[in-house]
Design a protein around this motif. Structure first.
Motif, short mmCIF file in Angstrom:
data_model
loop_
_atom_site.label_atom_id
_atom_site.label_comp_id
_atom_site.label_asym_id
_atom_site.label_seq_id
_atom_site.Cartn_x
_atom_site.Cartn_y
_atom_site.Cartn_z
N HIS A 112 -8.99 -7.16 4.48
CA HIS A 112 -8.70 -5.77 3.85
C HIS A 112 -8.67 -4.87 5.15
N ARG A 113 -7.77 -4.17 5.02
CA ARG A 113 -7.46 -2.97 6.31
C ARG A 113 -7.87 -1.60 6.14
N HIS A 142 -3.57 -7.22 3.87
CA HIS A 142 -2.77 -6.08 3.30
C HIS A 142 -1.89 -5.56 4.34
N LYS A 163 0.95 3.51 -4.17
CA LYS A 163 0.44 4.59 -4.10
C LYS A 163 0.15 5.15 -2.39
N SER A 196 -0.76 -4.37 -2.43
CA SER A 196 -1.92 -3.64 -3.28
C SER A 196 -1.69 -2.03 -2.97
N GLY A 235 -1.76 1.02 -6.17
CA GLY A 235 -0.84 1.65 -7.09
C GLY A 235 0.04 0.61 -7.85
N GLY A 238 -6.26 -0.35 -10.75
CA GLY A 238 -5.75 0.67 -12.06
C GLY A 238 -4.92 0.21 -12.81
C1 CAP Z 1 -6.00 -0.76 -4.65
C2 CAP Z 1 -7.23 -0.73 -3.87
C3 CAP Z 1 -6.75 -1.31 -2.32
C4 CAP Z 1 -5.66 -0.52 -1.78
C5 CAP Z 1 -5.91 -0.80 -0.10
C6 CAP Z 1 -7.76 0.69 -3.55
O1 CAP Z 1 -6.53 -0.42 -5.88
O2 CAP Z 1 -8.21 -1.57 -4.30
O3 CAP Z 1 -8.16 -1.06 -1.53
O4 CAP Z 1 -4.74 -1.26 -2.02
O5 CAP Z 1 -4.63 -0.22 0.47
O6 CAP Z 1 -8.88 0.85 -3.39
O7 CAP Z 1 -7.00 1.57 -3.70
P1 CAP Z 1 -5.31 -0.13 -6.95
P2 CAP Z 1 -3.65 -1.28 1.26
O8 CAP Z 1 -4.80 -1.07 -7.65
O9 CAP Z 1 -6.19 0.51 -8.09
O10 CAP Z 1 -4.57 1.10 -6.40
O11 CAP Z 1 -3.49 -2.19 0.42
O12 CAP Z 1 -2.59 -0.28 1.53
O13 CAP Z 1 -4.45 -1.69 2.62
#
Ligand code: CAP
Ligand code: MG
Length: 439
Positions: free
Chosen positions: A278-279, A311, A318, A361, A363, A387
């Motif tokens: 996870h980043r 990721h 989003k 991942s 949105g 979500g």
């Molecule tokens: C997405 C998520 C992820 C993000 C990370 C959140 O949840 O669990 O951590 O995707 O961003 O906490 O927002 P939703 P990225 O599916 O509810 O949006 O992938 O850009 O690193």
């Protein structure tokens, strides 16, 4: 230090300029975007970047060992704001990514001479990559862990992202697995709060995993977060996850740091486990196009270090991430070699370093999955939908089914609307979100 044999000439900033120099294949080449501060020329600032990131300093050194001559970074190309610097590999402790970054991604970002500075990419020579084994599974996780010919690997994160007890978390995980998902993922900021202790979550998830595999088949897995206060505790958590039969663990690679990542990848290889990277925190330095480090370079470091999946953005979700950059990054971590894209990426031959899986991942919901797969031009990725499942009006299991149905429709070449006619959970998801792109 007076001995004659050790005295160099004089080490000035301009000694780090060698425009037109042709680096050998055995040198590290780094592409920077450089914006000089007022009153400074590109050449003056580029020389300072090369000096400060290799072996120089602000004053003209008159006393230094002769070997320093062979350790200098060299500015060999300046095109507008784009500067290429070559570095002899002897400058680095080649086994250490932290050491590499302390050089090419260290003090230089704070120099007054630069108004903005961005590390865009680097070409790693074969002799550098020889010190890294790469990911244990990487792309092969699809076939070797999930026993499937093709992806996507479908994950979900219990939302709200923190707040469930370990019992509630595991129960929700059971519903997601029963709804057809492959993986229950911890959120990036879930580790071991008092109401959801790490140990309790691992034990209960394992119990529900075994139950659901008996009911609907498997394999089912989890990305349980091992980000911890110390390396010793991180290792203990990884081993506990392994002992409870999971193939994956998750690490917040930026927050934990590069020493933690290198440690985790060694443990993962020993235990034949996969790492979900996870980043979180990356956007602190990757987002500003003029300053910081590109997500492409961060993802490339993860491939070298041996993280199995990282990721890299969705374009349609989003979180920010331009299509050009997401695609360039995806190619960088999935291809065996990539060409240069001016100002975006340098060429890279990967030799023995295995391709890894992109993670999309943020949105996501069923209505925009086809667009996501079209952007990636493959379904051999990991998708995470949080979500977009937990807000489904028919409940969590139905939300999971809606995502699985959208993936099925895409892979069969059927429109979501048509597929929804016979799949009520997908139909409901389309009623709620349509093809909207969350912000
Ligand atoms: C997405 C998520 C992820 C993000 C990370 C959140 O949840 O669990 O951590 O995707 O961003 O906490 O927002 P939703 P990225 O599916 O509810 O949006 O992938 O850009 O690193
Ligand atoms: Mg999250």
């Amino acid at each position: 230090m007076k001995s004659k044999k050790n005295i160099g000439g004089c080490l000035r900033y301009e000694d780090f300029l060698d425009i037109g120099y042709k680096p050998s294949d055995d040198e590290l080449v780094v592409l920077f975007r450089v914006e000089p501060n007022k009153g400074m020329s590109m050449k003056e600032v580029a020389a300072r970047v090369a000096s400060e990131s290799s072996c120089g300093t602000w004053s003209d050194l008159k006393w230094y060992p002769k070997r320093v001559e062979k350790l200098k970074g060299k500015v060999f190309e300046i095109k507008g704001n784009f500067v290429k610097i070559s570095y002899p590999l002897d400058l680095f402790e080649l086994e250490s990514i932290p050491n590499l970054l302390s050089g090419i991604a260290g003090n230089i970002f704070g120099m007054k001479a630069v108004k903005n500075l961005r590390l865009i990419d680097a070409t790693f020579p074969k002799r550098f990559l020889k010190f890294y084994k790469g990911a244990f599974y990487g792309h092969d996780a699809i076939s070797k862990i999930f026993k499937r010919k093709e992806g996507p690997i479908i994950a979900s994160v219990p939302k709200p992202k923190v707040g469930f007890s370990h019992k509630e978390h595991a129960k929700v995980g059971y519903l997601l697995w029963r709804g057809g998902l492959d993986v229950i993922k911890d959120d990036e900021n879930l580790s071991s709060p008092r109401f959801n202790k790490f140990e309790e979550r691992v034990k209960l998830l394992a119990k529900y995993r075994d139950k659901v595999e008996k009911e609907v088949g498997g394999p089912k897995d989890a990305f349980i977060n091992v980000t911890a206060p110390t390396l010793k505790e991180m290792e203990r958590r990884i081993k506990m996850i392994h002992d409870y039969g999971f193939k994956y663990f998750m690490l917040d690679v930026v927050v934990a740091g590069f020493t933690a990542v290198q440690t985790a990848t060694e443990i993962a290889r020993d235990l034949k486990m996969a790492i979900h990277g996870h980043r979180a925190m990356h956007a602190m330095f990757t987002r500003n196009e003029k300053h910081g480090m590109s997500m492409l370079f961060l993802a490339k470091l993860m491939r070298i270090l041996g993280v199995d999946q990282i990721h890299i953005g969705t374009v349609v979700g989003k979180l920010e991430g331009r299509k050009r950059d997401v695609i360039a990054t995806k190619e960088c971590i999935t291809e065996n070699s990539v060409n240069e894209i001016e100002g975006v990426r340098l060429k890279q031959e990967w030799y023995h370093i295995k391709p890894i899986l992109p993670v999309a991942s943020g949105g996501l919901h069923p209505g925009i999955l086809p667009e996501l797969f079209d952007i990636y031009k493959t379904t051999n990725i990991v998708i995470q939908v949080g979500g977009g499942i937990f807000a489904h009006p028919m409940g969590i299991e139905a939300g999971a089914r809606a995502v699985v149905q959208a993936v099925e429709a895409y892979k069969k070449g059927i429109s979501l609307e048509e597929y929804a006619e016979k799949h009520k959970e997908l139909k409901k998801a389309l009623e709620v979100w349509g093809k909207s792109k969350p912000v």
